[in-house]
Design a protein around this motif. Sequence first.
Motif, PDB file in Angstrom:
ATOM      1  N   VAL A 126      29.077  43.148 -37.347  1.00  0.00           N
ATOM      2  CA  VAL A 126      30.152  42.258 -36.893  1.00  0.00           C
ATOM      3  C   VAL A 126      29.619  41.358 -35.784  1.00  0.00           C
ATOM      4  O   VAL A 126      28.765  41.764 -34.997  1.00  0.00           O
ATOM      5  CB  VAL A 126      31.380  43.050 -36.385  1.00  0.00           C
ATOM      6  CG1 VAL A 126      32.001  43.868 -37.489  1.00  0.00           C
ATOM      7  CG2 VAL A 126      31.018  43.950 -35.209  1.00  0.00           C
ATOM      8  N   GLY A 127      30.123  40.110 -35.734  1.00  0.00           N
ATOM      9  CA  GLY A 127      29.701  39.179 -34.688  1.00  0.00           C
ATOM     10  C   GLY A 127      29.782  37.744 -35.176  1.00  0.00           C
ATOM     11  O   GLY A 127      30.128  37.476 -36.326  1.00  0.00           O
ATOM     12  N   GLY A 131      21.349  43.430 -31.196  1.00  0.00           N
ATOM     13  CA  GLY A 131      22.710  43.805 -30.828  1.00  0.00           C
ATOM     14  C   GLY A 131      22.781  45.246 -30.390  1.00  0.00           C
ATOM     15  O   GLY A 131      21.797  45.802 -29.894  1.00  0.00           O
ATOM     16  N   THR A 180      28.163  50.279 -32.049  1.00  0.00           N
ATOM     17  CA  THR A 180      29.457  50.641 -31.460  1.00  0.00           C
ATOM     18  C   THR A 180      30.212  51.521 -32.460  1.00  0.00           C
ATOM     19  O   THR A 180      29.879  51.557 -33.647  1.00  0.00           O
ATOM     20  CB  THR A 180      30.319  49.393 -31.155  1.00  0.00           C
ATOM     21  OG1 THR A 180      30.545  48.676 -32.376  1.00  0.00           O
ATOM     22  CG2 THR A 180      29.633  48.479 -30.149  1.00  0.00           C
ATOM     23  N   HIS A 238      33.947  51.960 -33.966  1.00  0.00           N
ATOM     24  CA  HIS A 238      35.305  51.424 -34.088  1.00  0.00           C
ATOM     25  C   HIS A 238      36.260  52.579 -34.392  1.00  0.00           C
ATOM     26  O   HIS A 238      35.945  53.446 -35.213  1.00  0.00           O
ATOM     27  CB  HIS A 238      35.349  50.383 -35.216  1.00  0.00           C
ATOM     28  CG  HIS A 238      36.627  49.606 -35.268  1.00  0.00           C
ATOM     29  ND1 HIS A 238      37.769  50.106 -35.853  1.00  0.00           N
ATOM     30  CD2 HIS A 238      36.936  48.360 -34.809  1.00  0.00           C
ATOM     31  CE1 HIS A 238      38.732  49.201 -35.752  1.00  0.00           C
ATOM     32  NE2 HIS A 238      38.254  48.129 -35.126  1.00  0.00           N
ATOM     33  N   GLN A 249      29.530  50.599 -36.333  1.00  0.00           N
ATOM     34  CA  GLN A 249      29.315  49.165 -36.607  1.00  0.00           C
ATOM     35  C   GLN A 249      28.176  48.667 -35.729  1.00  0.00           C
ATOM     36  O   GLN A 249      27.963  49.168 -34.628  1.00  0.00           O
ATOM     37  CB  GLN A 249      30.573  48.345 -36.284  1.00  0.00           C
ATOM     38  CG  GLN A 249      31.772  48.653 -37.150  1.00  0.00           C
ATOM     39  CD  GLN A 249      32.963  47.774 -36.797  1.00  0.00           C
ATOM     40  OE1 GLN A 249      33.025  47.196 -35.715  1.00  0.00           O
ATOM     41  NE2 GLN A 249      33.911  47.663 -37.716  1.00  0.00           N
ATOM     42  N   GLN A 268      27.088  45.605 -33.571  1.00  0.00           N
ATOM     43  CA  GLN A 268      27.635  44.399 -32.923  1.00  0.00           C
ATOM     44  C   GLN A 268      26.500  43.397 -32.732  1.00  0.00           C
ATOM     45  O   GLN A 268      25.568  43.633 -31.981  1.00  0.00           O
ATOM     46  CB  GLN A 268      28.227  44.783 -31.565  1.00  0.00           C
ATOM     47  CG  GLN A 268      28.988  43.679 -30.866  1.00  0.00           C
ATOM     48  CD  GLN A 268      30.402  43.523 -31.383  1.00  0.00           C
ATOM     49  OE1 GLN A 268      31.068  44.508 -31.638  1.00  0.00           O
ATOM     50  NE2 GLN A 268      30.833  42.295 -31.558  1.00  0.00           N
ATOM     51  N   LYS A 281      24.525  40.252 -31.431  1.00  0.00           N
ATOM     52  CA  LYS A 281      24.472  39.329 -30.294  1.00  0.00           C
ATOM     53  C   LYS A 281      23.718  38.055 -30.688  1.00  0.00           C
ATOM     54  O   LYS A 281      24.195  36.948 -30.495  1.00  0.00           O
ATOM     55  CB  LYS A 281      23.787  39.993 -29.088  1.00  0.00           C
ATOM     56  CG  LYS A 281      24.559  41.155 -28.499  1.00  0.00           C
ATOM     57  CD  LYS A 281      25.903  40.701 -27.931  1.00  0.00           C
ATOM     58  CE  LYS A 281      26.678  41.874 -27.348  1.00  0.00           C
ATOM     59  NZ  LYS A 281      28.062  41.495 -26.997  1.00  0.00           N
TER      60      LYS A 281
END
Length: 727
Positions: free
Chosen positions: A37-38, A53, A56, A58, A64, A66, A68
């Motif tokens: 995700v991002g 990244g 994390t 959820h 997931q 994340q 960057k």
Amino acid sequence: MAKLQGHIERVTFSSEENGFSICKLKVKGEQSLVTIVGNMVNPVPGEFVELDGKWTIHAKFGNQFQVKTYTTLVPATQSGIQKYLGSGLIKGIGPVMAERIVNRFGVKSLDIIEKNSQRLSEVAGIGQKRIQFIKAAWDEQKEVRSVMVFLQSHGVSAAYAARIFKTYGQDAVHLVQENPYRLARDIFGIGFKTADTIAEKLGMEKHSPERIKAGIEFVLHELSKEGHVCCPGDDLCQKAVTLLEVEKEGVLKGISDSFQEGRIVIESINEKEDLGAPEKGNKIQIIFLKKYHVCETGISGNLNRLEHSMKSIRPIDSDRAVDWVKKQIRITLSENQEEAVRRSLNEKILIITGGPGTGKTTIINAILKILKTAGAKILLAAPTGRAAKRMSEATHERAETIHRMLDYSMKDSGFKKNNLNPLKCDALIIDEASMVDTVLMHHLLKAVPDGATLILVGDVNQLPSVGPGSVLNDLIQSEMFHTVILDTIFRQAKKSLIIVNAHRINKGLFPVVANDNKNSNFYFIQKEDPEEVLGTIMDLVQKRIPKTFGFDPVDDIQVLTPMHNGLAGATHLNQELQKILNPNTVAIQRGNREFKISDKVMQIRNNYDKHTYNGDIGRIVDINFSEQAVILNFDGKEVAYDFSSLDEIVHAYAVSIHKSQGSEYPAVIIPVVTQHYLLLQRNLIYTAVTRGKKLVVLVGTKKALAMAIRTVKSSKRHTRLCSRLKS
């Protein structure tokens, strides 16, 4: 920070607004797909990416990654390349052609397209023309993606990168760096705030003159969306100071500089003449964007020209003509109707206004019979395609949209019909004139020849035009042109509760509801809870109305709502209605919207190149992934839209009441809930009810409906047309 490498297996979600994406990534050595995700620039299945990244967890979806930052790499595997090419990334290559190319060239496929594209002729179905097309698309895509990466890093969403590239070409990066505020002027959908974010990231100072001038223009543009043609100087200054967070002196300097550069116009007027101010008799400054000043003064000048030119129609004895036409149409005319017919033969400019059932169409037909017998050449037009179609059906004469009649040409950068090439007519009749805004009325009047009679027909109690101005109302208020007001509801019309209730609402009275009468065409269903309102609308559209009245749920039933947001707003209603009305699976995702074959959609801006206009409703008939095009059918005319142009259309199972102006539908459903209180007002409900031809159903609370009927907003649009006409 952690690193991750793999190819994108599928894109679950990708937002047009901010580039936020959710994708499934195939990572070497991992059995299950990884959720990433991002913010990513237009992620494509098959694309090989290297990500920086962090991991994390959820609460609902588990682990997931994340994102960057990320780097796009060339897919290395045969299946990855096939998925990459077949994703619709390159025009001219769809899933079938991608499979053929990869079957022939394997992992070298991308190298072949890049360095030796002539070899594509070895693939069945690819000739020289397609090779050139694919190579050009590949080169453009490379350039677009480099521009996208630059823009994304400076706050621009992925959705606009293709359009920016299309507008500026290879100079895109240079031009954006030089003056990011030009994006707000040049690119549809990019406003001042997005441009301001980019400018800040590029290091532009908060007090920069370019920023302040762009902010002033942005405020004026935003006010024009609310219907204002101009703005009192003090109001503009205050709004700009708040928006830009700068000192008043800087804004005043910006206003002066923009005036010197010819981008805005400043007029000094006496407050008594126009526009409210605290103290009577003060001199106040009124500020226009240059375009709107040109249009408003143009309207005034051209009306003056027409009013003082000789009629090209030969003199007609109006009393004899009225007696003759009554025998021809075999209808008894009311006193006001007779006056309207007489005035049409004597006046150069005539306004006819009245609600539904008051005989506007009868008058138009009577006038047409007389003028045709006198040998006059007559043109009929309306602001929208649907209104023009209705006018044509009612008169059995050809009626066009105003845009089509004026013959817009992209090549000539404007309407071909103008003061140098006027329309050929002795009389011009415009229906639904309340919908005509300042800009369109300016272009229309420019093209009306000196000798022609101009007849404007409309309902001044409806919502004003979507575009800036309140032209019909200003013309009536000026008292410079004869206006006939029709207020008699004819016997036949009195049988329709839709018409009776429209007039009751217009007078501030609660409508008559006869839910027990099977022959009624007006119903009110009491529901307190917004979720119940939503459920009732779904049931009405899908089952109850089609079963009881035989209406098609997509073509015949239109949901009209006051707002875009909320459970009973257009956005959510469209999502829910699409689920129950369109089972098609062939679709393209654009941000959080999914367009499917057979979807009912609406054009939301004028596109003169495609001859599609704000408010036109059509159906999606095809989605061509290899050509990256969606094919729409508007009233029998097919039009192709690039994937990057899909922000010009929205779903239209439910539309805002404002967007419904000029249209008429067999059945109309209107949610009336207190959550919409900000927009609930009498002319909004009146306009919605008058859109229904055979059936109107209101769903909600009597409290909300009473609130709307009581509310007559005095939010006068800022224009100076009325005072110009008087002077």
